[in-house]
Scaffold this active site. Structure first.
Site, PDB file in Angstrom:
ATOM      1  N   TYR A   1      43.210  52.960  34.550  1.00  0.00           N
ATOM      2  CA  TYR A   1      42.112  52.479  35.364  1.00  0.00           C
ATOM      3  C   TYR A   1      41.008  52.089  34.177  1.00  0.00           C
ATOM      4  O   TYR A   1      40.880  51.151  33.467  1.00  0.00           O
ATOM      5  CB  TYR A   1      41.644  52.913  36.533  1.00  0.00           C
ATOM      6  CG  TYR A   1      40.900  51.976  37.122  1.00  0.00           C
ATOM      7  CD1 TYR A   1      41.417  51.128  38.115  1.00  0.00           C
ATOM      8  CD2 TYR A   1      39.607  51.817  36.675  1.00  0.00           C
ATOM      9  CE1 TYR A   1      40.618  50.410  38.842  1.00  0.00           C
ATOM     10  CE2 TYR A   1      38.611  50.779  37.398  1.00  0.00           C
ATOM     11  CZ  TYR A   1      39.307  50.196  38.377  1.00  0.00           C
ATOM     12  OH  TYR A   1      38.661  49.012  39.206  1.00  0.00           O
TER      13      TYR A   1
ATOM     14  N   LYS B   1      35.728  46.006  33.682  1.00  0.00           N
ATOM     15  CA  LYS B   1      34.671  46.487  34.261  1.00  0.00           C
ATOM     16  C   LYS B   1      33.449  46.817  33.229  1.00  0.00           C
ATOM     17  O   LYS B   1      32.147  46.679  33.595  1.00  0.00           O
ATOM     18  CB  LYS B   1      35.072  47.839  35.003  1.00  0.00           C
ATOM     19  CG  LYS B   1      35.896  47.513  36.134  1.00  0.00           C
ATOM     20  CD  LYS B   1      35.442  46.578  37.287  1.00  0.00           C
ATOM     21  CE  LYS B   1      36.296  46.598  38.374  1.00  0.00           C
ATOM     22  NZ  LYS B   1      35.744  45.649  39.543  1.00  0.00           N
TER      23      LYS B   1
HETATM   24  P1  NAD Z   1      40.108  43.047  48.238  1.00  0.00           P
HETATM   25  O1  NAD Z   1      41.357  42.457  47.740  1.00  0.00           O
HETATM   26  O2  NAD Z   1      40.159  43.618  49.481  1.00  0.00           O
HETATM   27  O3  NAD Z   1      39.136  41.946  48.422  1.00  0.00           O
HETATM   28  C1  NAD Z   1      39.171  40.717  47.483  1.00  0.00           C
HETATM   29  C2  NAD Z   1      38.308  39.396  47.938  1.00  0.00           C
HETATM   30  O4  NAD Z   1      38.239  38.687  46.793  1.00  0.00           O
HETATM   31  C3  NAD Z   1      38.896  38.843  49.238  1.00  0.00           C
HETATM   32  O5  NAD Z   1      38.150  38.579  49.837  1.00  0.00           O
HETATM   33  C4  NAD Z   1      39.771  37.698  48.720  1.00  0.00           C
HETATM   34  O6  NAD Z   1      39.687  36.516  49.392  1.00  0.00           O
HETATM   35  C5  NAD Z   1      38.780  37.444  47.319  1.00  0.00           C
HETATM   36  N1  NAD Z   1      39.431  36.149  46.407  1.00  0.00           N
HETATM   37  C6  NAD Z   1      40.300  36.711  45.573  1.00  0.00           C
HETATM   38  N2  NAD Z   1      40.490  35.605  44.943  1.00  0.00           N
HETATM   39  C7  NAD Z   1      39.828  34.806  45.173  1.00  0.00           C
HETATM   40  C8  NAD Z   1      39.389  33.371  44.533  1.00  0.00           C
HETATM   41  N3  NAD Z   1      39.905  33.044  43.628  1.00  0.00           N
HETATM   42  N4  NAD Z   1      38.324  32.671  45.318  1.00  0.00           N
HETATM   43  C9  NAD Z   1      37.605  33.114  46.218  1.00  0.00           C
HETATM   44  N5  NAD Z   1      37.848  34.565  46.788  1.00  0.00           N
HETATM   45  C10 NAD Z   1      38.900  35.108  46.173  1.00  0.00           C
HETATM   46  O7  NAD Z   1      39.474  43.802  47.144  1.00  0.00           O
HETATM   47  P2  NAD Z   1      38.484  45.239  47.262  1.00  0.00           P
HETATM   48  O8  NAD Z   1      39.219  46.416  46.998  1.00  0.00           O
HETATM   49  O9  NAD Z   1      37.666  45.096  48.195  1.00  0.00           O
HETATM   50  O10 NAD Z   1      37.802  44.955  45.742  1.00  0.00           O
HETATM   51  C11 NAD Z   1      36.534  44.252  45.777  1.00  0.00           C
HETATM   52  C12 NAD Z   1      35.842  44.736  44.480  1.00  0.00           C
HETATM   53  O11 NAD Z   1      35.567  46.130  44.712  1.00  0.00           O
HETATM   54  C13 NAD Z   1      36.567  44.513  43.120  1.00  0.00           C
HETATM   55  O12 NAD Z   1      35.682  44.214  41.976  1.00  0.00           O
HETATM   56  C14 NAD Z   1      37.265  46.099  42.797  1.00  0.00           C
HETATM   57  O13 NAD Z   1      37.522  46.338  41.460  1.00  0.00           O
HETATM   58  C15 NAD Z   1      36.080  46.884  43.597  1.00  0.00           C
HETATM   59  N6  NAD Z   1      36.284  48.388  43.638  1.00  0.00           N
HETATM   60  C16 NAD Z   1      37.425  48.576  44.473  1.00  0.00           C
HETATM   61  C17 NAD Z   1      37.902  49.812  44.814  1.00  0.00           C
HETATM   62  C18 NAD Z   1      38.883  50.194  45.755  1.00  0.00           C
HETATM   63  O14 NAD Z   1      39.369  51.577  45.651  1.00  0.00           O
HETATM   64  N7  NAD Z   1      39.394  49.244  46.486  1.00  0.00           N
HETATM   65  C19 NAD Z   1      36.870  50.708  44.315  1.00  0.00           C
HETATM   66  C20 NAD Z   1      35.878  50.536  43.712  1.00  0.00           C
HETATM   67  C21 NAD Z   1      35.664  49.263  43.261  1.00  0.00           C
END
Ligand code: NAD
Length: 395
Positions: A235, A244
């Site tokens: 990661y 990131k």
């Molecule tokens: P997720 O897969 O639940 O959500 C992704 C979102 O992006 C959805 O709404 C999807 O429709 C949208 N999306 C994807 N491609 C798209 C496009 N081309 N156009 C428009 N919308 C699009 O993901 P998540 O885990 O909530 O991640 C969101 C952020 O949080 C990311 O940057 C991720 O790195 C970060 N994050 C996640 C975690 C975790 O453990 N899940 C932890 C820390 C940070």
């Protein structure tokens, strides 16, 4: 039709309309059970607003602060034979609840990386809200089409330093196996930065700014992850970590342009989402983490995390508290020394034989199914349901 889960590796190809609505309602109920937000933004744009952290980032300012929200996502529409993707049903349910509460909500289902979607969103802001006070950037995507050149970039989840071998949880077979991942090429690193780095975040902010769609003193936040040393090679020190880092550099560049504190990267907790379940090694770490954090009474989901982001950081009189690198840290409970010491202890001993004893794999699976609307209390999964659910503002 009767809708049941169809799991293929780390995705579920069906979603339950009522189940997704119940999942959204649970999150709304949680927010309403909390004190109203102080200093809440009143007009919020969320890019990636249909699932995971982005959905929570739409629900919290709307139902905790009465905000008007615009949400952008990329979800599969339903047909009369096939269910939509979960984010479609989540967004339909969000809009219905917002309408009932008298809150403005408009959604865009399309490619957020494109100029067209940016222009449509800007037109809606200008017509309906004038400007926005906050932009949450919560995209997680495996690919991006460059809006200028049309070139397609694909992100990958690989180490950058050398071959990486570690324990991995095969979530289909409930087995712990070794996984070995070869390092990314320079091109794969560059492509992952193109997709998951800050370039598109910056394009959104620049386009909004050029159209005078950002209110004076606006704030913008994007999400990142750090986690424990055991996942660093895949990661933080891997391709996604490079992206990131670019997100953090982008925040610094935006602050130079728009003023200190405008753009912040928030480091969030590891949680089961559609994006995180695709990362090797991470599902095992999450299963162990959930067990430890639940036992200590520290467990949070996306909605609790984002409530803390808005209440304790954006709601604080002096604004967000930042770490030495200028980031918000709502991963603070995950990274507590006592939590991580226990992770280190169980990481070496966990095997297929003791997985139920040492990890919360059951909780992981339950949470995974809930992402697609399965396993929610009060939903009759034996009943016929109509997959066609409109999202009113999409027309
Ligand atoms: P997720 O897969 O639940 O959500 C992704 C979102 O992006 C959805 O709404 C999807 O429709 C949208 N999306 C994807 N491609 C798209 C496009 N081309 N156009 C428009 N919308 C699009 O993901 P998540 O885990 O909530 O991640 C969101 C952020 O949080 C990311 O940057 C991720 O790195 C970060 N994050 C996640 C975690 C975790 O453990 N899940 C932890 C820390 C940070």
């Amino acid at each position: 039709m009767i809708v049941s889960p169809k799991i293929r590796g780390f995705i579920c190809t069906t979603a339950h309309p009522e189940g997704c609505a119940a999942h959204v309602q649970e999150q709304i109920d949680y927010v309403k059970s909390q004190p109203p937000l102080a200093n809440a933004p009143k007009r919020v744009l969320v890019v990636g607003s249909s699932t995971g952290y982005g959905l929570a980032s739409r629900i919290v300012p709307a139902f905790g602060g009465g905000a008007a929200t615009i949400g952008v996502f990329f979800e599969k529409e339903p047909t009369d034979k096939k269910t939509a993707s979960a984010g479609w049903y989540n967004s339909a349910a969000f809009e219905a609840a917002a309408a009932q509460a008298g809150l403005y909500a408009k959604s865009f289902n399309g490619d957020a990386f494109s100029n067209e979607v940016k222009q449509q969103v800007i037109a809606a802001i200008q017509a309906d809200l004038g400007q926005v006070d906050m932009v949450v950037y919560s995209l997680a995507s495996p690919r991006r089409v460059d809006p200028v050149t049309g070139e397609v970039y694909k992100s990958c989840l690989k180490p950058t330093g050398g071959t990486y071998t570690n324990k991995n949880l095969n979530t289909d077979k409930k087995e712990i196996e070794a996984v070995t991942i070869e390092p990314a090429t320079a091109e794969e690193i560059a492509h992952t930065i193109k997709v998951m780095g800050g370039e598109d975040w910056q394009l959104w902010i620049d386009a909004l700014s050029a159209a005078s769609a950002l209110a004076p003193g606006f704030k913008t936040v994007a999400y990142s992850y750090i986690g424990p040393a055991v996942t660093w090679p895949i990661y933080t020190d891997g391709t996604i970590g490079r992206a990131k880092l670019h997100l953090e550099e982008t925040a610094a560049a935006m602050n130079a342009k728009f003023g200190p504190g405008t753009a912040v990267v928030s480091v969030n907790k590891a949680l089961v989402t559609q994006a995180s379940s695709a990362i090797p090694v991470v599902p095992l770490y999450i299963s162990l983490l959930y067990k430890i954090m639940k036992a200590k009474g520290l467990h949070e989901g996306c909605i609790e995390q984002i409530t803390r982001l808005f209440a304790q950081h954006y709601g604080a009189p002096g604004g967000p508290q930042l770490d030495e690198k200028g980031r918000i840290r709502i991963d603070d409970w995950e990274m507590r020394e006592d939590v991580q010491a226990e992770i280190t202890k169980v990481w070496d001993t966990v095997t297929t034989a003791n997985i139920d004893e040492l990890s919360d794999f059951a909780g992981y699976q339950q949470e995974f199914l809930r992402l697609f609307g399965f396993g929610l209390a009060g939903v009759d999964y034996e009943a016929e349901t109509d997959p066609l659910r409109p999202i009113p503002s999409l027309g």
